[in-house]
Design a protein around this motif. Structure first.
Motif, PDB file in Angstrom:
ATOM      1  N   HIS A 183      -7.327  -2.320  82.879  1.00 53.92           N
ATOM      2  CA  HIS A 183      -6.962  -1.924  84.208  1.00 53.92           C
ATOM      3  C   HIS A 183      -8.367  -2.816  85.104  1.00 53.92           C
ATOM      4  O   HIS A 183      -9.456  -2.800  84.547  1.00 53.92           O
ATOM      5  CB  HIS A 183      -8.111  -0.190  84.391  1.00 53.92           C
ATOM      6  N   HIS A 200      -8.318  -5.396  88.814  1.00 55.47           N
ATOM      7  CA  HIS A 200      -7.143  -5.326  90.038  1.00 55.47           C
ATOM      8  C   HIS A 200      -7.690  -6.771  90.418  1.00 55.47           C
ATOM      9  O   HIS A 200      -8.904  -7.329  91.165  1.00 55.47           O
ATOM     10  CB  HIS A 200      -7.941  -4.322  91.691  1.00 55.47           C
ATOM     11  N   HIS A 242      -4.997   5.766  89.065  1.00 58.01           N
ATOM     12  CA  HIS A 242      -6.588   6.552  89.179  1.00 58.01           C
ATOM     13  C   HIS A 242      -6.638   7.836  89.307  1.00 58.01           C
ATOM     14  O   HIS A 242      -5.634   8.893  89.717  1.00 58.01           O
ATOM     15  CB  HIS A 242      -7.228   5.664  90.686  1.00 58.01           C
ATOM     16  N   HIS A 256      -9.894   6.349  84.519  1.00 57.51           N
ATOM     17  CA  HIS A 256     -10.899   6.942  84.778  1.00 57.51           C
ATOM     18  C   HIS A 256     -10.909   8.041  84.792  1.00 57.51           C
ATOM     19  O   HIS A 256     -12.262   8.885  83.674  1.00 57.51           O
ATOM     20  CB  HIS A 256     -11.595   7.487  86.495  1.00 57.51           C
ATOM     21  N   ASP A 277     -11.931  -3.421  85.954  1.00 61.21           N
ATOM     22  CA  ASP A 277     -12.092  -2.845  86.868  1.00 61.21           C
ATOM     23  C   ASP A 277     -11.566  -4.172  88.514  1.00 61.21           C
ATOM     24  O   ASP A 277     -11.073  -4.078  88.321  1.00 61.21           O
ATOM     25  CB  ASP A 277     -12.870  -1.736  87.321  1.00 61.21           C
TER      26      ASP A 277
HETATM   27 ZN   LIG Z   1      -9.339   0.665  89.419  1.00 61.28          ZN
END
Ligand SMILES: [Zn+2]
Length: 463
Positions: A58, A60, A215, A242, A293
């Motif tokens: 995960h 971005h 998410h 998460h 992340d």
């Molecule tokens: Zn994220």
């Protein structure tokens, strides 16, 4: 046929002191001592650890251009400043250079597979920029297409249906889910839209044979798993990210549905999402996996996340004993557990099991060589996995192969014009910093910004 022989390395998991790995056309065909080289390209690995590349489930990547801005931010700060601020200024060039540099940063640190949660798609050109950057980097990556509404004053996509239609078109640029660059779908957070839209996003993904991520289970959507289950949407090929606020029963429901989880220890603990679920996931028979992340907050390597996750999980387990007034006698989770979460289990979470995540004949050659030199490795740790998990640094990664192609050699990324990308990345960062300064004034009146603001008020109890 292209042949490569990695020679005389210490292959992690093999019992012999030195071992060779023979690769043909990007596939591992043999692992063992003194393999015949023939006309193979030789990579000398004497004194080095030879290991599978890490899998970051995960990230971005688009936030590489705003590295470090979130250093002292909570999740609420993050939503206000990035979702409602920086994101509104991203051009396709900003997306390209951030994605490209972020992907190179991953390779440089020994990450060979990455799930790119791309929720910066303001136009078709933004999506294409992300795709092209991933291709250019050489990384094994899945572009999870996000339908998120950036709070633009003049949105390119007229509505949610237009975004879905574009995703359907965009799908044509990709092949199967196990290709080097594949497409997935990133669901919009459930508190930002009615469940009917989530249903449309999930159905689109399944119609297009795409994996899904989202998410999940933060304070903004604490009951997300239950919402998906009640809507009949919970299922396999879903990567839940998460899950800090998900209940144990919900984690069991994810496991029962064939879903997977991604834990991002550093952002979860900093930003107020809660403790990482490593221990609870294992109890629910889910395999933990790790994601970086955002480098708008933390560093882009897996070493930091493995350590944070492992020691936090140990602390949580230990506290149960400490609360009885006694000292723990032994430790449950091991470095081997953490290493597996960051490699083999990460691969399985992305549907790459049987493809990557280990060094074995039949798998694709996503391999890293680590140089165990320098004062921080003196004297050597007896256990190579303990070395990787607790002692190593990104700078120890000497060589990286992705799908059999050498992307880093002798400590340097291959075929990268650092001067050119450095200039483009800085230009992008400067432009974004300037644009973000007055972004709130531009976006405050949009409908999407109002939805976000309502969500923040609910999370913080100020509504
Ligand atoms: Zn994220």
């Amino acid at each position: 046929m292209s042949k490569t022989l990695i020679r005389n390395g210490h292959v992690v998991g093999q019992t012999t002191a030195t071992c060779d790995v023979l690769i043909e056309d990007g596939r591992i065909v043999a692992v063992g001592p003194a393999l015949a080289a023939g006309n193979a390209q030789i990579i000398e690995a004497a004194g080095m650890l030879v290991a599978p590349g890490f899998v970051d489930t995960h990230r971005h990547l688009w936030q590489t251009s705003i590295r470090g801005v979130a250093a002292d931010w909570s999740l609420v700060d993050y939503i206000r400043n990035i979702r409602l601020g920086y994101a509104t200024a991203y051009t396709p060039e900003d997306v390209y250079i951030a994605t490209y540099v972020g992907a190179l940063e991953a390779i440089d640190a020994g990450i060979t597979s990455l799930g790119d949660f791309c929720h910066i798609i303001r136009s078709p050109e933004h999506a294409e920029a992300a795709r092209q950057a991933l291709i250019d980097s050489g990384l094994r990556a899945r572009l999870y297409y996000g339908f998120y509404n950036i709070p633009d004053e003049k949105p390119v996509f007229a509505d949610h249906a237009a975004r879905l239609a574009h995703a359907r078109d965009f799908r044509r640029a990709f092949g199967t889910s196990t290709d080097l660059i594949s497409m997935g779908v990133a669901l919009t957070e459930f508190n930002l839209q009615p469940i009917e839209r989530t249903t449309a996003e999930v159905h689109l993904a399944r119609d297009l044979d795409l994996d899904i991520t989202m998410h999940m289970g933060t304070l903004s959507t604490p009951d997300g798993v239950s919402r998906l289950r009640e809507a009949g949407l919970l299922g396999p090929r879903m990567l839940h990210v998460h899950c800090n606020a998900s209940t144990d029963a919900e984690l069991a429901q994810i496991a029962g549905s064939g879903g997977k989880v991604s834990i991002t220890p550093e952002t979860e603990m900093q930003m107020g999402m809660g403790f990482p679920i490593t221990n609870r996931a294992l109890k629910a028979e889910l395999r933990p996996t790790f994601g970086i992340d955002i480098v708008s907050d933390c560093s882009g390597d897996m070493f930091a996340q493995m350590r944070l996750a492992l020691q936090t999980a140990r602390a949580i387990d230990n506290q149960v004993v400490l609360d009885t007034g006694k000292m723990p006698v032994s430790i449950g989770l091991t470095v081997a557990n953490a290493y597996r979460f960051a490699t083999l289990d990460g691969a399985a979470a992305m549907g790459f099991d049987g493809l990557v995540g280990a060094i074995a004949p039949g798998l694709r050659a996503d391999i890293i060589l680590m140089k165990i030199e320098g004062v921080h490795h003196l004297p050597k740790t007896p256990d190579p996995i303990a070395t990787i998990v607790l002692q190593a640094r990104p700078g120890d990664v000497d060589t990286v192969l992705v799908d059999g192609v050498v992307r880093k050699r002798a400590g340097k990324l291959v075929n990268v014009d650092f001067a050119a990308i450095g200039c483009r990345a800085q230009t992008s960062a400067d432009h974004l910093a300037e644009a973000a300064r007055d972004a709130a004034a531009h976006t405050g009146a949009t409908a999407t910004a109002s939805v976000y603001a309502a969500g923040v008020a609910k999370m913080t109890g100020t509504n």
